[in-house]
Design a protein around this motif. Structure first.
Motif, PDB file in Angstrom:
ATOM      1  N   ALA A   1       0.835  -1.189   0.000  1.00 15.50           N
ATOM      2  CA  ALA A   1       0.000   0.000   0.000  1.00 15.50           C
ATOM      3  C   ALA A   1       0.874   1.245   0.000  1.00 15.50           C
TER       4      ALA A   1
ATOM      5  N   LYS B   1       2.642  -6.181   5.340  1.00 16.22           N
ATOM      6  CA  LYS B   1       1.303  -5.618   5.514  1.00 16.22           C
ATOM      7  C   LYS B   1       0.508  -6.427   6.527  1.00 16.22           C
ATOM      8  N   HIS B   2       0.592  -7.761   6.455  1.00 14.56           N
ATOM      9  CA  HIS B   2      -0.119  -8.599   7.416  1.00 14.56           C
ATOM     10  C   HIS B   2       0.381  -8.345   8.837  1.00 14.56           C
TER      11      HIS B   2
ATOM     12  N   LEU C   1       1.756  -5.585   9.987  1.00 13.43           N
ATOM     13  CA  LEU C   1       1.293  -4.256  10.407  1.00 13.43           C
ATOM     14  C   LEU C   1      -0.194  -4.283  10.762  1.00 13.43           C
ATOM     15  N   ASP C   2      -0.986  -5.011   9.980  1.00 14.95           N
ATOM     16  CA  ASP C   2      -2.416  -5.124  10.275  1.00 14.95           C
ATOM     17  C   ASP C   2      -2.643  -5.831  11.604  1.00 14.95           C
ATOM     18  N   HIS C   3      -1.856  -6.893  11.843  1.00 14.88           N
ATOM     19  CA  HIS C   3      -1.975  -7.630  13.102  1.00 14.88           C
ATOM     20  C   HIS C   3      -1.611  -6.735  14.282  1.00 14.88           C
ATOM     21  N   GLU C   4      -0.559  -5.963  14.123  1.00 15.11           N
ATOM     22  CA  GLU C   4      -0.145  -5.046  15.189  1.00 15.11           C
ATOM     23  C   GLU C   4      -1.229  -4.008  15.460  1.00 15.11           C
ATOM     24  N   ALA C   5      -1.858  -3.506  14.391  1.00 11.19           N
ATOM     25  CA  ALA C   5      -2.930  -2.519  14.555  1.00 11.19           C
ATOM     26  C   ALA C   5      -4.125  -3.126  15.282  1.00 11.19           C
ATOM     27  N   LEU C   6      -4.460  -4.387  14.955  1.00 11.33           N
ATOM     28  CA  LEU C   6      -5.568  -5.063  15.627  1.00 11.33           C
ATOM     29  C   LEU C   6      -5.275  -5.272  17.107  1.00 11.33           C
ATOM     30  N   GLN C   7      -4.035  -5.669  17.403  1.00  8.96           N
ATOM     31  CA  GLN C   7      -3.657  -5.861  18.803  1.00  8.96           C
ATOM     32  C   GLN C   7      -3.733  -4.550  19.574  1.00  8.96           C
TER      33      GLN C   7
END
Length: 214
Positions: A18, A54-55, A57-63
């Motif tokens: 992205a 990206k995965h 970073l997305d996981h970190e954002a969810l956590q």
């Protein structure tokens, strides 16, 4: 970009998802020929790396979002617990008719209100437990807690429910302090579950006895 047959050649491939994440740096052996096939392979590795980043970073954002949500739930429910327990104490004083005699209708209304408050406190405690389990780092640090003092408080909370069922709630708690490394909330939940279940499942007219030993 690639360098062809020069010694100490380096192949640099942008890692782009992205947004630009960086460069994939591949050190090549001397006089290595960077063919179109090699470039495609390097590009494929860079693309896979971009997906993995990206995965992550997305996981970190969810956590991070889950931690914030758990913290919000914990703060709100903790703030709700104090006024609910305070209201319960006042209700039990009134139900014990320490503030004056009550007629049958008044007793019925206050008893129903007290049961609703009990249910609300159970829900608040469950939410606190859930928030703590979802975000372990939000838990209070362990500190010495006097389990006998905590047990006395819990027993006081269940005296009225026991009285409603005509259950004798007796104690033989050691007068000396006994400390364990824990949190006030954690110990209160443990004792609350034990005493509460004993009162709930003991038949009407029975006895619940709480004893401690060292």
């Amino acid at each position: 970009a690639g360098t062809g047959t020069h010694q100490d050649a380096v192949l640099l491939v942008p890692v782009i998802g992205a947004s630009a994440f960086g460069l994939l740096t591949i050190y090549l052996p001397p006089r290595f020929d960077v063919s179109p096939q090699v470039m495609r392979f390097a590009r494929a590795i860079a693309d896979e790396g971009a997906v993995a980043i990206k995965h992550a970073l997305d996981h970190e954002a969810l956590q991070r979002a889950e931690k914030q949500r758990s913290q919000f739930v914990r703060i709100v429910t903790h703030e709700l617990r104090a006024p609910v327990t305070g209201a319960q104490s006042l209700l039990r004083i009134m139900l014990a008719q320490m503030t004056g005699d009550l007629n049958e209708r008044q007793m019925d209304i206050l008893n129903r209100l007290n049961r609703r408050m009990d249910s609300l406190l159970v829900l608040i405690n469950d939410l606190l437990s859930l928030a703590a389990s979802k975000a372990r780092d939000l838990q209070k640090p362990l500190e010495p807690v006097d389990i006998h003092a905590c047990l006395h408080q819990v027993i006081d909370e269940y005296r009225h429910p026991a009285r409603e069922k005509d259950i004798a709630l007796t104690t033989a708690i050691n007068a000396e302090s006994a400390h364990v490394l824990a949190t006030d909330e954690g110990i209160a939940r443990i004792f609350g579950n034990l005493v509460g279940n004993a009162v709930e499942y003991t038949p009407k007219g029975g006895t619940v006895h709480v004893d401690t030993c060292q």
